[in-house]
Design a protein around this motif. Sequence first.
Motif, PDB file in Angstrom:
ATOM      1  N   SER A   9       0.825  -1.209   0.000  1.00 17.31           N
ATOM      2  CA  SER A   9       0.000   0.000   0.000  1.00 17.31           C
ATOM      3  C   SER A   9       0.861   1.263   0.000  1.00 17.31           C
ATOM      4  O   SER A   9       0.599   2.202  -0.765  1.00 17.31           O
ATOM      5  CB  SER A   9      -0.930  -0.012   1.209  1.00 17.31           C
ATOM      6  OG  SER A   9      -1.733   1.134   1.224  1.00 17.31           O
ATOM      7  N   THR A  10       1.884   1.300   0.842  1.00 10.84           N
ATOM      8  CA  THR A  10       2.732   2.495   0.872  1.00 10.84           C
ATOM      9  C   THR A  10       3.566   2.615  -0.402  1.00 10.84           C
ATOM     10  O   THR A  10       3.876   3.722  -0.824  1.00 10.84           O
ATOM     11  CB  THR A  10       3.637   2.538   2.122  1.00 10.84           C
ATOM     12  OG1 THR A  10       4.444   1.368   2.180  1.00 10.84           O
ATOM     13  CG2 THR A  10       2.817   2.678   3.388  1.00 10.84           C
ATOM     14  N   LEU A  15       4.264   5.649  -5.467  1.00 15.69           N
ATOM     15  CA  LEU A  15       4.176   5.715  -6.933  1.00 15.69           C
ATOM     16  C   LEU A  15       3.067   6.657  -7.407  1.00 15.69           C
ATOM     17  O   LEU A  15       2.884   6.849  -8.607  1.00 15.69           O
ATOM     18  CB  LEU A  15       3.935   4.313  -7.504  1.00 15.69           C
ATOM     19  CG  LEU A  15       5.088   3.325  -7.341  1.00 15.69           C
ATOM     20  CD1 LEU A  15       4.632   1.914  -7.679  1.00 15.69           C
ATOM     21  CD2 LEU A  15       6.285   3.742  -8.190  1.00 15.69           C
ATOM     22  N   GLY A  16       2.326   7.238  -6.457  1.00 10.11           N
ATOM     23  CA  GLY A  16       1.256   8.160  -6.820  1.00 10.11           C
ATOM     24  C   GLY A  16       0.002   7.457  -7.306  1.00 10.11           C
ATOM     25  O   GLY A  16      -0.783   8.042  -8.054  1.00 10.11           O
ATOM     26  N   LEU A  17      -0.190   6.215  -6.868  1.00  9.62           N
ATOM     27  CA  LEU A  17      -1.339   5.422  -7.292  1.00  9.62           C
ATOM     28  C   LEU A  17      -2.303   5.239  -6.126  1.00  9.62           C
ATOM     29  O   LEU A  17      -1.894   5.284  -4.969  1.00  9.62           O
ATOM     30  CB  LEU A  17      -0.864   4.045  -7.776  1.00  9.62           C
ATOM     31  CG  LEU A  17       0.080   4.038  -8.973  1.00  9.62           C
ATOM     32  CD1 LEU A  17       0.627   2.638  -9.199  1.00  9.62           C
ATOM     33  CD2 LEU A  17      -0.636   4.539 -10.213  1.00  9.62           C
ATOM     34  N   PRO A  18      -3.583   4.994  -6.435  1.00 13.25           N
ATOM     35  CA  PRO A  18      -4.534   4.678  -5.363  1.00 13.25           C
ATOM     36  C   PRO A  18      -4.026   3.459  -4.588  1.00 13.25           C
ATOM     37  O   PRO A  18      -3.556   2.487  -5.190  1.00 13.25           O
ATOM     38  CB  PRO A  18      -5.829   4.365  -6.109  1.00 13.25           C
ATOM     39  CG  PRO A  18      -5.692   5.043  -7.429  1.00 13.25           C
ATOM     40  CD  PRO A  18      -4.223   4.997  -7.757  1.00 13.25           C
ATOM     41  N   ALA A  19      -4.119   3.517  -3.270  1.00 13.58           N
ATOM     42  CA  ALA A  19      -3.467   2.498  -2.457  1.00 13.58           C
ATOM     43  C   ALA A  19      -4.413   1.681  -1.592  1.00 13.58           C
ATOM     44  O   ALA A  19      -3.963   0.919  -0.742  1.00 13.58           O
ATOM     45  CB  ALA A  19      -2.411   3.159  -1.578  1.00 13.58           C
ATOM     46  N   ALA A  47       7.551   7.937 -16.480  1.00 10.66           N
ATOM     47  CA  ALA A  47       9.009   8.017 -16.337  1.00 10.66           C
ATOM     48  C   ALA A  47       9.447   8.101 -14.875  1.00 10.66           C
ATOM     49  O   ALA A  47      10.418   7.454 -14.470  1.00 10.66           O
ATOM     50  CB  ALA A  47       9.549   9.211 -17.128  1.00 10.66           C
ATOM     51  N   GLY A  48       8.742   8.880 -14.067  1.00 10.54           N
ATOM     52  CA  GLY A  48       9.097   9.026 -12.658  1.00 10.54           C
ATOM     53  C   GLY A  48       8.904   7.733 -11.878  1.00 10.54           C
ATOM     54  O   GLY A  48       9.737   7.378 -11.034  1.00 10.54           O
ATOM     55  N   GLN A  49       7.802   7.041 -12.149  1.00  3.85           N
ATOM     56  CA  GLN A  49       7.550   5.770 -11.474  1.00  3.85           C
ATOM     57  C   GLN A  49       8.608   4.734 -11.845  1.00  3.85           C
ATOM     58  O   GLN A  49       9.136   4.029 -10.978  1.00  3.85           O
ATOM     59  CB  GLN A  49       6.161   5.245 -11.840  1.00  3.85           C
ATOM     60  CG  GLN A  49       5.027   6.065 -11.290  1.00  3.85           C
ATOM     61  CD  GLN A  49       3.696   5.715 -11.927  1.00  3.85           C
ATOM     62  OE1 GLN A  49       3.619   5.377 -13.108  1.00  3.85           O
ATOM     63  NE2 GLN A  49       2.635   5.816 -11.139  1.00  3.85           N
ATOM     64  N   ASP A  68      10.179  -5.935  -5.439  1.00  2.00           N
ATOM     65  CA  ASP A  68      10.278  -7.344  -5.818  1.00  2.00           C
ATOM     66  C   ASP A  68       8.938  -8.053  -5.660  1.00  2.00           C
ATOM     67  O   ASP A  68       8.536  -8.850  -6.509  1.00  2.00           O
ATOM     68  CB  ASP A  68      11.337  -8.063  -4.969  1.00  2.00           C
ATOM     69  CG  ASP A  68      12.760  -7.744  -5.382  1.00  2.00           C
ATOM     70  OD1 ASP A  68      12.973  -7.313  -6.530  1.00  2.00           O
ATOM     71  OD2 ASP A  68      13.657  -7.933  -4.540  1.00  2.00           O
ATOM     72  N   GLU A  69       8.245  -7.753  -4.569  1.00  2.00           N
ATOM     73  CA  GLU A  69       6.934  -8.363  -4.344  1.00  2.00           C
ATOM     74  C   GLU A  69       5.950  -7.945  -5.437  1.00  2.00           C
ATOM     75  O   GLU A  69       5.202  -8.772  -5.970  1.00  2.00           O
ATOM     76  CB  GLU A  69       6.383  -7.987  -2.977  1.00  2.00           C
ATOM     77  CG  GLU A  69       5.036  -8.638  -2.690  1.00  2.00           C
ATOM     78  CD  GLU A  69       4.504  -8.347  -1.308  1.00  2.00           C
ATOM     79  OE1 GLU A  69       3.274  -8.396  -1.152  1.00  2.00           O
ATOM     80  OE2 GLU A  69       5.286  -8.089  -0.390  1.00  2.00           O
ATOM     81  N   LEU A  70       5.981  -6.669  -5.798  1.00  2.00           N
ATOM     82  CA  LEU A  70       5.103  -6.183  -6.853  1.00  2.00           C
ATOM     83  C   LEU A  70       5.417  -6.875  -8.176  1.00  2.00           C
ATOM     84  O   LEU A  70       4.514  -7.289  -8.905  1.00  2.00           O
ATOM     85  CB  LEU A  70       5.210  -4.663  -6.990  1.00  2.00           C
ATOM     86  CG  LEU A  70       4.332  -4.020  -8.062  1.00  2.00           C
ATOM     87  CD1 LEU A  70       2.857  -4.348  -7.864  1.00  2.00           C
ATOM     88  CD2 LEU A  70       4.566  -2.515  -8.071  1.00  2.00           C
TER      89      LEU A  70
END
Length: 76
Positions: A9-10, A15-19, A47-49, A68-70
Amino acid sequence: MDTSDHSLSTLFLQLGLPAGKAAIEAFLREHRLPAGMTLAQAPFWNAGQAAFLQEALDDDSDWAEMADELALLLSR
């Protein structure tokens, strides 16, 4: 030293995504990491992500474990 909790979640927040749980589950359903492609190379990052993920992995930073988990979750 960064002592914050590093969870999936964090990572999404970083990454600026809904968490929220539902948003993460939807992201994982809608995106796949093709075989042989690294996490940072995936076409769905901006690009930033991509730079953040690559740096986390290259530097073995506090975020590397979550990255790694992602990658694993996106490879299933």
